[in-house]
Enzyme design. Structure first.
Site, PDB file in Angstrom:
ATOM      1  N   TYR A 146       0.839  -1.208   0.000  1.00 55.46           N
ATOM      2  CA  TYR A 146       0.000   0.000   0.000  1.00 55.46           C
ATOM      3  C   TYR A 146       0.875   1.260   0.000  1.00 55.46           C
ATOM      4  CZ  TYR A 146      -3.688   3.148   1.781  1.00 55.46           C
ATOM      5  OH  TYR A 146      -4.590   4.180   1.959  1.00 55.46           O
TER       6      TYR A 146
ATOM      7  N   LYS B  52       1.066   4.100  -2.845  1.00 56.03           N
ATOM      8  CA  LYS B  52       0.710   5.491  -2.542  1.00 56.03           C
ATOM      9  C   LYS B  52       1.876   6.441  -2.848  1.00 56.03           C
ATOM     10  CE  LYS B  52      -3.577   5.090  -1.191  1.00 56.03           C
ATOM     11  NZ  LYS B  52      -4.622   5.475  -2.169  1.00 56.03           N
TER      12      LYS B  52
END
Ligand SMILES: NC(=O)c1ccc[n+]([C@@H]2O[C@H](COP(=O)([O-])OP(=O)(O)OC[C@H]3O[C@@H](n4cnc5c(N)ncnc54)[C@H](O)[C@@H]3O)[C@@H](O)[C@H]2O)c1
Length: 318
Positions: free
Chosen positions: A164, A168
């Protein structure tokens, strides 16, 4: 419904729930016609459904706004092309794009599977690329548009879901690059790093994983502990929407390539990373030797640095 965005049309991905839903509602509230995209999946990206997108469309219409549903997967090249087509076919143009769709597959690096890595990178990073790539063709022809991507405070550092954090971080890079490529056509591209109480953060499995990371001493300082969890539980996803609406408006024409934090009532602007220390050797004198680095690095580049995760004795197995 008001009308500062009257005549404008918008796409919001992941708009069936959480922060995306709040943004779709806020854009419609200000007069924009909205394509509500949501694949309708569980937090881990499984079991697609049309219900979440349909419900938000009904909600917007019941308040007098204009909206159509799109059930596509942002990470599918074809679905993302159809999404843009749906906006142009229904509303004639595309002014504002908010990329909000996201999933989680949390795991420590030493336990993460290839599938868990791929699934998260695919939805967040490829999904943001897909859903930005096709609109840029339309926005370039229109010579105008606003793109707002979603990163996270996790783009700087995170633990327990480096898939993640990496996605990001990639989204920040994508955002800054698109800003430079599209600015000349009157298109801006910015990102938000939000935090809010949604199923993504309030899910019991996610909360348990955060707790475990805090106990093991590997949580980020701002997410560790009960007070951080309690503060997050109070944060309304609706509090993230106003800055997205603002970045989508004509007033934000000169804001391009920036990342804004949006956490409860606190809005912030992130800095651009820069090289902060430098040592230099003339290439005529050859490359650095290990002896030189052993002397110079502690006194210059690494002076004052502390290991954020120093070695620990093995924990006793219960
Ligand atoms: N909630 C937070 O504190 C927080 C913090 C940082 C970043 N974010 C980011 O904000 C965004 C929204 O998160 P949220 O908290 O509202 O989560 P959420 O789970 O409530 O909503 C995400 C929505 O995205 C949809 N979605 C998932 N995969 C999709 C796909 N492939 N195509 C289309 N739709 C898809 C889901 O069905 C869901 O409705 C995400 O990008 C998330 O990473 C959230």
């Amino acid at each position: 419904m008001g009308d500062p965005l009257k005549g404008k049309s918008a796409i919001v991905t992941g708009a069936g729930r959480g922060i995306g839903r709040a943004i779709a509602m806020a854009l419609a509230q200000e007069g924009a016609s909205v394509v509500v995209n949501d694949f309708g999946v569980k937090v881990d990206g499984s079991e697609p459904a049309s219900g979440p997108a349909d419900e938000v469309v009904q909600e917007i219409k019941s308040l007098g706004g204009k909206a159509v549903a799109s059930y596509g997967d942002v990470a599918s090249w074809q679905d993302s092309e159809n999404l843009i087509k749906a906006c142009v076919d229904n509303f004639g143009r595309l002014d504002i794009l908010a990329n909000m769709a996201g999933i989680l597959r949390d795991r420590m690096i030493f336990n993460m599977t290839e599938d868990e890595w791929d699934a998260v990178i695919r939805v967040h990073l490829k999904g943001t690329f897909n859903c930005t790539r096709h609109p840029c063709v339309v926005m370039r022809q229109q010579r105008g548009g606003r793109i707002i991507n979603t990163t996270s405070p996790a783009w700087i550092v995170t633990t327990g879901h480096i898939n993640y954090g990496a996605a990001k971080s990639g989204i920040v890079s994508l955002t800054k690059g698109v800003a430079r490529e599209m600015g000349r056509y009157g298109v801006t591209c910015n990102a938000i790093a939000p935090a809010a109480a949604t199923r993504m953060t309030m899910d019991p499995a996610v909360a348990a994983a955060l707790q475990l990371r805090a106990e093991r001493g590997v949580a980020r300082e701002d997410t560790a502990g009960n007070s951080a969890a309690a503060a997050l539980a109070q944060m309304d996803p609706g509090a993230v929407a106003p800055i997205v609406v603002y970045l989508g408006s004509d007033q934000a024409a000169n804001i391009n390539g920036e990342v804004f934090g949006a956490v409860g009532g606190r809005l912030s602007l992130y800095s651009h990373p820069v090289e902060m220390r430098m040592i230099y050797k003339d290439p005529q004198e050859g490359v650095w030797t290990l002896d030189e680095l052993e002397t110079l690095v502690p006194a210059s580049l690494a002076s004052g640095l502390a290991n954020p995760a120093p070695p620990q004795p093995p924990s006793e197995k219960k």
